[in-house]
Design an enzyme around this catalytic site. Structure first.
Site, mmCIF file in Angstrom:
data_model
loop_
_atom_site.group_PDB
_atom_site.id
_atom_site.type_symbol
_atom_site.label_atom_id
_atom_site.label_comp_id
_atom_site.label_asym_id
_atom_site.label_seq_id
_atom_site.Cartn_x
_atom_site.Cartn_y
_atom_site.Cartn_z
ATOM 1 N N CYS A 134 88.810 -31.677 34.398
ATOM 2 C CA CYS A 134 89.518 -30.048 34.518
ATOM 3 C C CYS A 134 90.023 -30.444 35.534
ATOM 4 C CB CYS A 134 88.439 -28.858 35.054
ATOM 5 S SG CYS A 134 88.875 -27.669 34.667
ATOM 6 N N LYS A 155 92.446 -16.086 31.780
ATOM 7 C CA LYS A 155 91.690 -17.578 31.546
ATOM 8 C C LYS A 155 90.722 -17.909 30.499
ATOM 9 C CE LYS A 155 86.865 -18.687 34.230
ATOM 10 N NZ LYS A 155 86.477 -18.860 35.208
ATOM 11 N N SER A 183 86.756 -23.948 30.321
ATOM 12 C CA SER A 183 87.054 -23.234 32.084
ATOM 13 C C SER A 183 87.895 -23.054 33.266
ATOM 14 C CB SER A 183 85.893 -22.865 32.686
ATOM 15 O OG SER A 183 85.637 -21.723 33.463
ATOM 16 N N HIS A 226 84.968 -28.964 29.543
ATOM 17 C CA HIS A 226 83.595 -29.655 30.512
ATOM 18 C C HIS A 226 82.687 -29.994 29.350
ATOM 19 C CE1 HIS A 226 84.979 -27.881 34.981
ATOM 20 N NE2 HIS A 226 85.226 -27.132 34.338
ATOM 21 N N GLU A 228 80.427 -31.853 30.360
ATOM 22 C CA GLU A 228 78.483 -31.399 30.976
ATOM 23 C C GLU A 228 78.365 -30.550 31.634
ATOM 24 O OE1 GLU A 228 81.608 -29.802 34.219
ATOM 25 O OE2 GLU A 228 81.658 -31.381 33.426
ATOM 26 N N ARG A 240 79.958 -13.697 36.874
ATOM 27 C CA ARG A 240 80.880 -14.289 38.663
ATOM 28 C C ARG A 240 82.221 -13.455 38.480
ATOM 29 N NH1 ARG A 240 82.844 -19.382 39.399
ATOM 30 N NH2 ARG A 240 83.901 -18.747 38.449
#
Length: 338
Positions: A134, A155, A183, A226, A228, A240
């Site tokens: 990323c 985003k 993300s 991502h 992972e 969040r």
């Protein structure tokens, strides 16, 4: 320093046991913020453990000494992490460099930029096979090839389908289309990458370039997403970001992650976010929590992630040189404790 060692294989073997595969040392330079540092460490450790397929792997942990850390994070790292200046003498066979939540408008304005570029220079000079994750992928191509990321209108968050752009050994055995969580607030333009000699590995109609590579003496793999991530990571990030919006610390309400939640949960979040956008109020937080408590996201991308990392480990094992990479010094670092 903590070292995680694992290998996978059959519980027993008939006749004579096969020759033992050489152990690989993989470094993880964990640049994630304090709140996500331990989870990121666990995610990569778990992914490598499943991907090893009989090849013993030792995971060694590193951090940028110049990156500000709170007391709890420092306590977590103490005795387990080494400073990035120790990468050169660690005898690594491969390296994974994580991103970090962006704070500054431009990457080269981040307080850790100079330290990170020294790692990039060392990885390039030592030819160590490296995965750039990323923001780290954005940093590496900016520093090496002068390719700057572009800010997205909003985003990008969700799980996106990607298709191969070419045949590549890293995609051996991967089901198509493959799924990857994304993300990020920025992205790279495919034409810019191709012009500088990067080869797009997978691309998504909605998320753009997913993964790309640069092959040479040392294979460089770049993920904008991502692979992972845990099943609930995007949900926790969404919660969040909602909290920041409700408390006035974020200008816009986050979009619901694409292709991630169940339809019932998506509908409930859409209705609640309509009210929150009109009148942000921290008192709405429990309502969001109640809806998210009903969500059961699944890690639909896990199979593809495991196979790509397994193919990466195979590449390292096959191309492993007799001499370790410890002879390449890292310039510009002062020796400090992690």
């Amino acid at each position: 320093m903590a070292v995680t060692t694992f290998s996978r294989g059959p519980a027993f073997a008939a006749q004579l046991p096969p020759a033992r595969a050489p152990r690989l040392k993989i470094g993880l330079l964990n640049n994630m913020p304090d709140a996500a540092m331990a989870a990121t460490e666990r995610q990569f450790s778990s992914l490598l453990q499943v991907a090893t397929e009989g090849t013993p792997v030792t995971l060694k942990l590193f951090g940028l000494s110049s990156m500000a850390r709170g007391e709890a994070a420092q306590a977590h790292m103490r005795g387990r992490y080494q400073g990035a200046e120790a990468l050169a003498s660690a005898g690594l066979d491969g390296l994974i460099v994580t991103g970090c939540e962006p704070r500054a408008p431009e990457l080269d304005q981040e307080p850790y930029w100079r330290a990170l570029t020294r790692v990039i220079d060392w990885a390039q000079g030592s030819h160590i096979p490296t995965i750039w994750s990323c923001l780290a992928a954005h940093a590496a191509v900016q520093h090496v090839s002068r390719i700057r990321r572009q800010q997205l209108p909003a985003k990008l968050s969700g799980v996106f389908e990607s298709l191969p752009a070419r045949d590549d050994a890293l995609l051996d055995g991967v089901s198509i289309p493959l799924l990857t969580p994304h993300s990020r607030q920025n992205g790279l333009i495919e034409e810019d990458l191709v012009e500088k000699g990067y080869r797009v590995l997978t691309r998504s109609p909605l998320a753009g370039v997913d993964a790309f590579v640069k092959r040479g003496v040392g294979l460089q793999v770049f993920f904008q997403g991502h692979p992972e991530y845990d099943a609930d990571t995007l949900m926790r990030e969404y919660s969040r970001d909602v909290g920041r919006f409700l408390h006035g610390r974020r200008p816009h309400h986050p979009n619901t992650p694409t292709g991630y939640f169940e339809l019932e949960v998506e509908g409930a979040l859409a209705e609640l976010s309509w009210h929150a956008r009109r009148r942000p109020d921290p008192k709405l937080a429990p309502h969001y929590a109640a809806i998210l408590a009903k969500a059961s996201p699944t890690r639909t991308w896990r199979g593809a992630s495991v196979k790509i990392y397994r193919n990466w480990l195979r590449h390292i094992a096959d191309a492993r040189r007799p001499a370790r990479l410890s002879g390449v010094a890292m310039r510009g670092f002062e020796r400090t404790s992690a």
